[in-house]
Structures are given as structure tokens and as C-alpha cells.
Write a protein that holds these residues in place. Sequence first.
Motif, PDB file in Angstrom:
ATOM      1  N   PRO A 178       0.786  -1.236   0.000  1.00  0.00           N
ATOM      2  CA  PRO A 178       0.000   0.000   0.000  1.00  0.00           C
ATOM      3  C   PRO A 178       0.818   1.287   0.000  1.00  0.00           C
ATOM      4  N   GLN A 179       2.101   1.229   0.432  1.00  0.00           N
ATOM      5  CA  GLN A 179       2.927   2.431   0.485  1.00  0.00           C
ATOM      6  C   GLN A 179       4.018   2.453  -0.591  1.00  0.00           C
ATOM      7  N   LEU A 180       4.043   1.461  -1.462  1.00  0.00           N
ATOM      8  CA  LEU A 180       5.106   1.383  -2.463  1.00  0.00           C
ATOM      9  C   LEU A 180       5.014   2.553  -3.441  1.00  0.00           C
ATOM     10  N   SER A 181       6.114   3.297  -3.564  1.00  0.00           N
ATOM     11  CA  SER A 181       6.146   4.432  -4.482  1.00  0.00           C
ATOM     12  C   SER A 181       7.133   4.233  -5.623  1.00  0.00           C
ATOM     13  N   HIS A 182       8.121   3.332  -5.451  1.00  0.00           N
ATOM     14  CA  HIS A 182       9.151   3.114  -6.483  1.00  0.00           C
ATOM     15  C   HIS A 182       9.317   1.623  -6.727  1.00  0.00           C
ATOM     16  N   LEU A 183       9.193   1.212  -7.994  1.00  0.00           N
ATOM     17  CA  LEU A 183       9.360  -0.188  -8.386  1.00  0.00           C
ATOM     18  C   LEU A 183      10.311  -0.270  -9.566  1.00  0.00           C
ATOM     19  N   LYS A 184      11.335  -1.118  -9.430  1.00  0.00           N
ATOM     20  CA  LYS A 184      12.287  -1.347 -10.519  1.00  0.00           C
ATOM     21  C   LYS A 184      12.276  -2.819 -10.876  1.00  0.00           C
ATOM     22  N   LEU A 185      12.010  -3.121 -12.153  1.00  0.00           N
ATOM     23  CA  LEU A 185      11.953  -4.490 -12.655  1.00  0.00           C
ATOM     24  C   LEU A 185      13.034  -4.684 -13.709  1.00  0.00           C
ATOM     25  N   CYS A 186      13.957  -5.606 -13.463  1.00  0.00           N
ATOM     26  CA  CYS A 186      14.995  -5.947 -14.432  1.00  0.00           C
ATOM     27  C   CYS A 186      14.907  -7.443 -14.680  1.00  0.00           C
ATOM     28  N   ALA A 187      14.268  -7.830 -15.758  1.00  0.00           N
ATOM     29  CA  ALA A 187      14.066  -9.246 -16.057  1.00  0.00           C
ATOM     30  C   ALA A 187      13.621  -9.383 -17.501  1.00  0.00           C
ATOM     31  N   SER A 188      13.706 -10.585 -18.023  1.00  0.00           N
ATOM     32  CA  SER A 188      13.236 -10.802 -19.389  1.00  0.00           C
ATOM     33  C   SER A 188      11.722 -10.954 -19.443  1.00  0.00           C
ATOM     34  N   ALA A 189      11.109 -11.348 -18.321  1.00  0.00           N
ATOM     35  CA  ALA A 189       9.661 -11.532 -18.294  1.00  0.00           C
ATOM     36  C   ALA A 189       9.131 -11.250 -16.895  1.00  0.00           C
ATOM     37  N   ALA A 190       7.926 -10.700 -16.822  1.00  0.00           N
ATOM     38  CA  ALA A 190       7.323 -10.405 -15.524  1.00  0.00           C
ATOM     39  C   ALA A 190       5.815 -10.457 -15.612  1.00  0.00           C
ATOM     40  N   ILE A 191       5.206 -10.872 -14.504  1.00  0.00           N
ATOM     41  CA  ILE A 191       3.752 -10.836 -14.338  1.00  0.00           C
ATOM     42  C   ILE A 191       3.487  -9.946 -13.137  1.00  0.00           C
ATOM     43  N   VAL A 192       2.805  -8.839 -13.354  1.00  0.00           N
ATOM     44  CA  VAL A 192       2.608  -7.858 -12.282  1.00  0.00           C
ATOM     45  C   VAL A 192       1.137  -7.467 -12.205  1.00  0.00           C
ATOM     46  N   ASP A 193       0.593  -7.544 -11.000  1.00  0.00           N
ATOM     47  CA  ASP A 193      -0.735  -6.997 -10.753  1.00  0.00           C
ATOM     48  C   ASP A 193      -0.517  -5.615 -10.139  1.00  0.00           C
ATOM     49  N   PHE A 194      -0.601  -4.578 -10.978  1.00  0.00           N
ATOM     50  CA  PHE A 194      -0.295  -3.231 -10.511  1.00  0.00           C
ATOM     51  C   PHE A 194      -1.285  -2.732  -9.463  1.00  0.00           C
ATOM     52  N   ALA A 195      -2.402  -3.408  -9.330  1.00  0.00           N
ATOM     53  CA  ALA A 195      -3.382  -3.007  -8.320  1.00  0.00           C
ATOM     54  C   ALA A 195      -2.846  -3.201  -6.902  1.00  0.00           C
ATOM     55  N   CYS A 196      -1.795  -4.008  -6.745  1.00  0.00           N
ATOM     56  CA  CYS A 196      -1.246  -4.259  -5.416  1.00  0.00           C
ATOM     57  C   CYS A 196      -0.485  -3.051  -4.889  1.00  0.00           C
ATOM     58  N   ALA A 197      -0.164  -2.071  -5.753  1.00  0.00           N
ATOM     59  CA  ALA A 197       0.619  -0.898  -5.357  1.00  0.00           C
ATOM     60  C   ALA A 197      -0.110   0.373  -5.777  1.00  0.00           C
ATOM     61  N   PRO A 198      -1.171   0.746  -5.094  1.00  0.00           N
ATOM     62  CA  PRO A 198      -2.012   1.877  -5.522  1.00  0.00           C
ATOM     63  C   PRO A 198      -1.321   3.232  -5.458  1.00  0.00           C
ATOM     64  N   LYS A 199      -0.174   3.343  -4.743  1.00  0.00           N
ATOM     65  CA  LYS A 199       0.533   4.625  -4.627  1.00  0.00           C
ATOM     66  C   LYS A 199       1.811   4.664  -5.458  1.00  0.00           C
ATOM     67  N   LEU A 200       1.961   3.739  -6.386  1.00  0.00           N
ATOM     68  CA  LEU A 200       3.180   3.689  -7.193  1.00  0.00           C
ATOM     69  C   LEU A 200       3.323   4.957  -8.024  1.00  0.00           C
ATOM     70  N   ALA A 201       4.443   5.662  -7.830  1.00  0.00           N
ATOM     71  CA  ALA A 201       4.683   6.928  -8.521  1.00  0.00           C
ATOM     72  C   ALA A 201       5.808   6.826  -9.541  1.00  0.00           C
ATOM     73  N   GLU A 202       6.726   5.849  -9.357  1.00  0.00           N
ATOM     74  CA  GLU A 202       7.874   5.712 -10.248  1.00  0.00           C
ATOM     75  C   GLU A 202       8.051   4.246 -10.633  1.00  0.00           C
ATOM     76  N   LEU A 203       8.171   3.992 -11.932  1.00  0.00           N
ATOM     77  CA  LEU A 203       8.359   2.633 -12.433  1.00  0.00           C
ATOM     78  C   LEU A 203       9.521   2.607 -13.405  1.00  0.00           C
ATOM     79  N   VAL A 204      10.460   1.684 -13.160  1.00  0.00           N
ATOM     80  CA  VAL A 204      11.606   1.472 -14.045  1.00  0.00           C
ATOM     81  C   VAL A 204      11.532   0.041 -14.561  1.00  0.00           C
ATOM     82  N   VAL A 205      11.570  -0.126 -15.881  1.00  0.00           N
ATOM     83  CA  VAL A 205      11.515  -1.447 -16.514  1.00  0.00           C
ATOM     84  C   VAL A 205      12.720  -1.575 -17.434  1.00  0.00           C
TER      85      VAL A 205
END
Length: 218
Positions: free
Chosen positions: A87-114
Motif C-alpha cells: 500500500p505504500q510502495l512508491s518506487h518499483l524497478k523491474l529488471c528481467a526478461s519476463a514479468a507478471i505484475v498486478d499493478f493493483a497491489c501498489a495503488p501509490k506507485l509513482a515511479e516505475l523502471v523497466v
Amino acid sequence: GPGRIQRWMTDGCWEGLPALEDLQIANFGAISISVPAAPAALLTRLTRLALWERGVEVSCSMPRLQELEVRAVTGVVDLSSAQLHLPQLSHLKLCASAAIVDFACAPKLAELVVAGMKELDVSGFSTLRPLAYLRLQGCCYGEPCVDNRLLQAAPASLASLDLYYDMFSRHQGFPVPSFSHLTQLTALRTDMHIAISELSPLSQLQYLELYKVFSDDI
């Protein structure tokens, strides 16, 4: 291996670290972070978590976590569990060839790096109303392109975009994704020279950084 890290997380060593808030785990092999695999006291304390493994699955609630970095060299990043709540996640960085993400789990996400992503489920991405910053790096390997799909689904709150292609994609001449539906952007950083001809829809753009662009491209 995976068994070793799971035993290490449940053998009581955390009781002597009551102030731990920043945790990095690397090179243990595939890892699963879940309620049975880690003590509840630790999960509720963490504000930053970095996982660098072959494959990563996170399926639990971490109510104070603000930053999550996940690197999976060969495996898949799985952040799709119904038990995952950040609920408090604001920054998410994903470094992978494949990912499955339910973005609803992080309603306060402000920064995303892929980075380096060939396959990514973008369901729920458009609902991230707080998202203000997106960085896509080396994700365009052909069609359908992760860059294209993420940008097409980007919420109206997105204001700052970094778009960097890997050297292979640049030499192969992959087209830059269209900016026609991103008219709200105020900042853009890119190393794609062909992006220059696609800037006209960005009437709100205040900051532009062109990296590795030669004078004859302008």
C-alpha cells in the motif's frame, strides 16, 4: 539454493535485528517471499527490499515498503499474487526478461523502471493514477513491444518519461513509440534520434534531453 534461503529466513536470525528496514538478497537462486517464508515482524518493518535472483516471487503484505527492486537474470518476476499488498510502495524497478505484475497491489506507485523486458503483463497499469515517472530501458525487441504496450496503457498522470533502447534495437531501426496520446508529458529523455520527428504532440513539454543524438539528426 532456494531451500537454504527459506531456512535462513525462518531460523530466528531476525529476532536480533529489530531495527532492520532495508534488506538486499542476492545470488541465492530462485526465491519466494511469502508469509510462511519470512517472519511477520520483518515483513511489516521493511521500507526497502532488493532481490537479485534467477527467479523471484513475492506473495505477501508489506505495509511499510516504499521501494522494491527486483532483478531476475534468467527467470520470471511474479508479482501477481492475490496476497501481495504494497500500500505504500512508491518506487518499483523491474529488471528481467519476463514479468507478471498486478499493478493493483501498489495503488501509490509513482515511479516505475523497466529494463531488459521482453514480456510483461500490463493489466491494471492504466489504473495507476499516482504514476508520474516511467523509465523504459532496452525493452524493444520487436512486436509486440513492451515499450509500445506500456505507453499505450500509461495513465494520464504520467509526466516524465525516459526511453532508452539497447544498441541492437537502435541499429535495427525499431520505430519509436508514438507520443500522440502522451500530450501531458512535461519531461522526456531519450537516445532515439527518430524521436525528434515525433515530438509535435508534446505541447506541454518543458524539459528535453537527447542522448547520443548527432547534430545531423536534428
